[in-house]
Design a protein around this motif. Structure first.
Motif, PDB file in Angstrom:
ATOM      1  N   LEU A   1      28.856  -8.796 -15.480  1.00 16.74           N
ATOM      2  CA  LEU A   1      28.500  -7.730 -14.905  1.00 16.74           C
ATOM      3  C   LEU A   1      28.766  -7.693 -13.188  1.00 16.74           C
ATOM      4  CD1 LEU A   1      25.267  -6.492 -17.145  1.00 16.74           C
ATOM      5  CD2 LEU A   1      27.756  -5.635 -16.858  1.00 16.74           C
ATOM      6  N   LEU A   2      28.228  -8.888 -12.953  1.00 18.18           N
ATOM      7  CA  LEU A   2      28.628  -8.994 -11.434  1.00 18.18           C
ATOM      8  C   LEU A   2      29.930  -8.811 -10.931  1.00 18.18           C
ATOM      9  CD1 LEU A   2      27.058 -10.002  -8.741  1.00 18.18           C
ATOM     10  CD2 LEU A   2      27.779 -12.113  -9.327  1.00 18.18           C
ATOM     11  N   ILE A   3      30.761  -9.340 -11.666  1.00 18.76           N
ATOM     12  CA  ILE A   3      32.138  -9.051 -11.314  1.00 18.76           C
ATOM     13  C   ILE A   3      32.450  -7.418 -11.182  1.00 18.76           C
ATOM     14  CG2 ILE A   3      34.479  -9.300 -11.934  1.00 18.76           C
ATOM     15  CD1 ILE A   3      33.832 -11.939 -13.153  1.00 18.76           C
ATOM     16  N   ALA A   4      31.953  -6.668 -12.085  1.00 21.43           N
ATOM     17  CA  ALA A   4      32.222  -5.137 -12.048  1.00 21.43           C
ATOM     18  C   ALA A   4      31.442  -4.793 -10.897  1.00 21.43           C
ATOM     19  CB  ALA A   4      31.651  -4.674 -13.253  1.00 21.43           C
ATOM     20  N   VAL A   5      30.173  -5.133 -10.462  1.00 25.29           N
ATOM     21  CA  VAL A   5      29.628  -4.711  -9.479  1.00 25.29           C
ATOM     22  C   VAL A   5      30.214  -4.955  -8.101  1.00 25.29           C
ATOM     23  CG1 VAL A   5      27.497  -5.085  -7.858  1.00 25.29           C
ATOM     24  CG2 VAL A   5      27.168  -4.835 -10.212  1.00 25.29           C
ATOM     25  N   VAL A   6      30.987  -6.224  -7.875  1.00 26.27           N
ATOM     26  CA  VAL A   6      31.714  -6.816  -6.855  1.00 26.27           C
ATOM     27  C   VAL A   6      33.082  -5.782  -6.770  1.00 26.27           C
ATOM     28  CG1 VAL A   6      33.122  -8.594  -5.700  1.00 26.27           C
ATOM     29  CG2 VAL A   6      30.972  -9.062  -6.454  1.00 26.27           C
ATOM     30  N   PHE A   7      33.487  -5.562  -7.878  1.00 29.91           N
ATOM     31  CA  PHE A   7      34.886  -4.583  -7.755  1.00 29.91           C
ATOM     32  C   PHE A   7      34.667  -3.477  -7.152  1.00 29.91           C
ATOM     33  CE2 PHE A   7      37.642  -1.647  -9.901  1.00 29.91           C
ATOM     34  CZ  PHE A   7      38.927  -1.856  -9.453  1.00 29.91           C
ATOM     35  N   PHE A   8      33.562  -2.685  -8.181  1.00 29.23           N
ATOM     36  CA  PHE A   8      33.259  -1.186  -7.653  1.00 29.23           C
ATOM     37  C   PHE A   8      32.787  -1.141  -6.209  1.00 29.23           C
ATOM     38  CE2 PHE A   8      32.937  -0.510 -12.372  1.00 29.23           C
ATOM     39  CZ  PHE A   8      33.906   0.308 -12.302  1.00 29.23           C
ATOM     40  N   SER A   9      32.049  -2.217  -5.779  1.00 28.86           N
ATOM     41  CA  SER A   9      31.546  -2.142  -4.210  1.00 28.86           C
ATOM     42  C   SER A   9      32.636  -2.487  -3.321  1.00 28.86           C
ATOM     43  CB  SER A   9      30.535  -3.296  -4.038  1.00 28.86           C
ATOM     44  OG  SER A   9      29.518  -3.330  -4.877  1.00 28.86           O
ATOM     45  N   ASP A  15      28.484   6.089  -2.826  1.00 23.69           N
ATOM     46  CA  ASP A  15      27.374   6.292  -4.095  1.00 23.69           C
ATOM     47  C   ASP A  15      28.018   5.759  -5.556  1.00 23.69           C
ATOM     48  OD1 ASP A  15      30.004   7.713  -3.963  1.00 23.69           O
ATOM     49  OD2 ASP A  15      28.794   9.762  -4.744  1.00 23.69           O
ATOM     50  N   ILE A  16      29.123   5.600  -5.740  1.00 26.29           N
ATOM     51  CA  ILE A  16      29.544   5.042  -6.815  1.00 26.29           C
ATOM     52  C   ILE A  16      29.258   3.501  -7.175  1.00 26.29           C
ATOM     53  CG2 ILE A  16      31.537   4.642  -8.370  1.00 26.29           C
ATOM     54  CD1 ILE A  16      32.878   7.130  -7.311  1.00 26.29           C
ATOM     55  N   ALA A  21      26.044  -0.426  -9.517  1.00 25.24           N
ATOM     56  CA  ALA A  21      25.139  -1.555  -9.354  1.00 25.24           C
ATOM     57  C   ALA A  21      23.859  -1.374 -10.125  1.00 25.24           C
ATOM     58  CB  ALA A  21      24.889  -2.152  -7.942  1.00 25.24           C
ATOM     59  N   LEU A  22      23.120  -0.350  -9.926  1.00 25.86           N
ATOM     60  CA  LEU A  22      21.921  -0.139 -10.693  1.00 25.86           C
ATOM     61  C   LEU A  22      22.110  -0.210 -12.136  1.00 25.86           C
ATOM     62  CD1 LEU A  22      20.154   2.656  -8.329  1.00 25.86           C
ATOM     63  CD2 LEU A  22      19.364   0.383  -8.685  1.00 25.86           C
ATOM     64  N   LEU A  23      23.004   0.484 -12.483  1.00 27.49           N
ATOM     65  CA  LEU A  23      23.341   0.658 -14.127  1.00 27.49           C
ATOM     66  C   LEU A  23      23.588  -0.793 -14.527  1.00 27.49           C
ATOM     67  CD1 LEU A  23      23.740   2.173 -16.662  1.00 27.49           C
ATOM     68  CD2 LEU A  23      26.364   2.438 -16.061  1.00 27.49           C
ATOM     69  N   ALA A  24      24.407  -1.596 -13.945  1.00 31.77           N
ATOM     70  CA  ALA A  24      24.689  -2.967 -14.476  1.00 31.77           C
ATOM     71  C   ALA A  24      23.374  -3.838 -14.251  1.00 31.77           C
ATOM     72  CB  ALA A  24      25.890  -3.689 -13.642  1.00 31.77           C
ATOM     73  N   GLY A  25      22.661  -3.719 -13.283  1.00 32.78           N
ATOM     74  CA  GLY A  25      21.452  -4.310 -13.071  1.00 32.78           C
ATOM     75  C   GLY A  25      20.415  -4.227 -14.179  1.00 32.78           C
ATOM     76  N   LEU A  26      20.206  -2.729 -14.611  1.00 36.13           N
ATOM     77  CA  LEU A  26      19.137  -2.238 -15.533  1.00 36.13           C
ATOM     78  C   LEU A  26      19.757  -2.869 -17.002  1.00 36.13           C
ATOM     79  CD1 LEU A  26      18.372   1.238 -14.488  1.00 36.13           C
ATOM     80  CD2 LEU A  26      17.083  -0.680 -14.492  1.00 36.13           C
ATOM     81  N   ILE A  27      21.172  -3.066 -17.160  1.00 34.71           N
ATOM     82  CA  ILE A  27      21.663  -3.623 -18.361  1.00 34.71           C
ATOM     83  C   ILE A  27      21.358  -5.082 -18.447  1.00 34.71           C
ATOM     84  CG2 ILE A  27      23.863  -4.120 -19.579  1.00 34.71           C
ATOM     85  CD1 ILE A  27      24.785  -1.347 -18.709  1.00 34.71           C
ATOM     86  N   LYS A  28      21.550  -5.688 -17.414  1.00 37.24           N
ATOM     87  CA  LYS A  28      21.046  -7.142 -17.424  1.00 37.24           C
ATOM     88  C   LYS A  28      19.684  -7.416 -17.481  1.00 37.24           C
ATOM     89  CE  LYS A  28      22.279 -11.462 -16.354  1.00 37.24           C
ATOM     90  NZ  LYS A  28      22.975 -12.358 -17.292  1.00 37.24           N
ATOM     91  N   TYR A  39      17.229  -8.126 -11.772  1.00 39.83           N
ATOM     92  CA  TYR A  39      18.903  -8.200 -11.565  1.00 39.83           C
ATOM     93  C   TYR A  39      19.199  -6.687 -10.846  1.00 39.83           C
ATOM     94  CZ  TYR A  39      19.467 -12.221 -14.228  1.00 39.83           C
ATOM     95  OH  TYR A  39      19.470 -13.647 -14.528  1.00 39.83           O
ATOM     96  N   ALA A  40      18.432  -5.655 -11.251  1.00 35.03           N
ATOM     97  CA  ALA A  40      18.718  -4.328 -10.688  1.00 35.03           C
ATOM     98  C   ALA A  40      18.604  -4.189  -9.100  1.00 35.03           C
ATOM     99  CB  ALA A  40      17.865  -3.047 -11.061  1.00 35.03           C
ATOM    100  N   LEU A  41      17.682  -4.941  -8.760  1.00 31.97           N
ATOM    101  CA  LEU A  41      17.563  -5.114  -7.085  1.00 31.97           C
ATOM    102  C   LEU A  41      18.482  -6.040  -6.754  1.00 31.97           C
ATOM    103  CD1 LEU A  41      15.845  -4.375  -4.647  1.00 31.97           C
ATOM    104  CD2 LEU A  41      14.387  -6.259  -5.282  1.00 31.97           C
ATOM    105  N   SER A  42      18.711  -7.086  -7.280  1.00 30.36           N
ATOM    106  CA  SER A  42      19.609  -8.174  -6.746  1.00 30.36           C
ATOM    107  C   SER A  42      21.061  -7.671  -6.799  1.00 30.36           C
ATOM    108  CB  SER A  42      19.499  -9.603  -7.407  1.00 30.36           C
ATOM    109  OG  SER A  42      20.006  -9.434  -8.725  1.00 30.36           O
ATOM    110  N   PHE A  43      21.424  -6.764  -7.941  1.00 34.07           N
ATOM    111  CA  PHE A  43      22.797  -6.212  -7.694  1.00 34.07           C
ATOM    112  C   PHE A  43      22.930  -5.253  -6.880  1.00 34.07           C
ATOM    113  CE2 PHE A  43      24.143  -7.191 -12.350  1.00 34.07           C
ATOM    114  CZ  PHE A  43      24.339  -8.383 -12.168  1.00 34.07           C
ATOM    115  N   LEU A  44      21.870  -4.411  -6.528  1.00 38.95           N
ATOM    116  CA  LEU A  44      21.979  -3.329  -5.579  1.00 38.95           C
ATOM    117  C   LEU A  44      21.959  -3.882  -4.319  1.00 38.95           C
ATOM    118  CD1 LEU A  44      21.390  -0.383  -4.917  1.00 38.95           C
ATOM    119  CD2 LEU A  44      19.004  -0.728  -4.815  1.00 38.95           C
ATOM    120  N   LEU A  45      21.342  -5.094  -4.169  1.00 38.46           N
ATOM    121  CA  LEU A  45      21.523  -5.685  -2.688  1.00 38.46           C
ATOM    122  C   LEU A  45      22.960  -6.270  -2.278  1.00 38.46           C
ATOM    123  CD1 LEU A  45      18.057  -7.284  -2.146  1.00 38.46           C
ATOM    124  CD2 LEU A  45      18.827  -5.281  -0.976  1.00 38.46           C
ATOM    125  N   VAL A  46      23.503  -6.744  -3.457  1.00 36.26           N
ATOM    126  CA  VAL A  46      25.008  -7.254  -3.328  1.00 36.26           C
ATOM    127  C   VAL A  46      25.912  -6.444  -3.104  1.00 36.26           C
ATOM    128  CG1 VAL A  46      26.692  -8.507  -4.653  1.00 36.26           C
ATOM    129  CG2 VAL A  46      24.473  -9.418  -4.582  1.00 36.26           C
TER     130      VAL A  46
END
Length: 132
Positions: A1-9, A15-16, A21-28, A39-46
């Motif tokens: 999931l982190l790879i997806a967050v990095v790709f979309f970032s 906004d996307i 990031a929030l969706l991936a963090g909540l799933i994790k 994880y939602a907070l850490s993915f959001l900060l990344v």
């Protein structure tokens, strides 16, 4: 999931990337045994950090994809440790956590170019104009 967050970032608008990031963090958070929101907070900060430096990072280079994912994994793991200490769910002190983090970061970094290629192809197919 982190790879997806990095790709979309690195590839999408702010906004996307924040929503992904929030969706991936909540799933994790839901699928792991950690507290809800860690994880939602850490993915959001990344995502916010990478989105801020989006124009400065050359995202097509393979070595950049490996290093960004490696560093993001280590940063996310440090945030999870800090949040665990704050919420009194501290790790066992004798746990070889840092060797596990390094192995996970190395694996995430090495698989990132393949995931970036797949995500970019899927995004290109999804955003392709349709003429009907």
């Amino acid at each position: 999931l982190l790879i997806a967050v990095v790709f979309f970032s690195l590839s999408c608008a702010r906004d996307i990337s924040i929503k992904s990031a929030l969706l991936a963090g909540l799933i994790k958070d839901i699928t792991s045994a950690s507290g809800l929101g860690n994880y939602a907070l850490s993915f959001l900060l990344v995502a916010l950090f990478l989105n801020y430096y989006q124009r400065r990072i050359y995202r097509e280079a393979t070595h950049v994809q490996v290093m960004v994912n490696f560093i993001s994994y280590i940063g996310m793991s440090i945030l999870i440790i800090i949040l665990g200490l704050i919420s009194n769910k501290a790790l066992i002190p004798y746990c070889p956590y840092f060797s596990i983090v390094f192995k996970g970061a190395l694996y995430t970094g090495l698989i990132a170019p393949l995931a970036f290629f797949t995500f970019s192809r899927l995004l290109r197919i999804h955003l392709a104009p349709t003429y009907f």
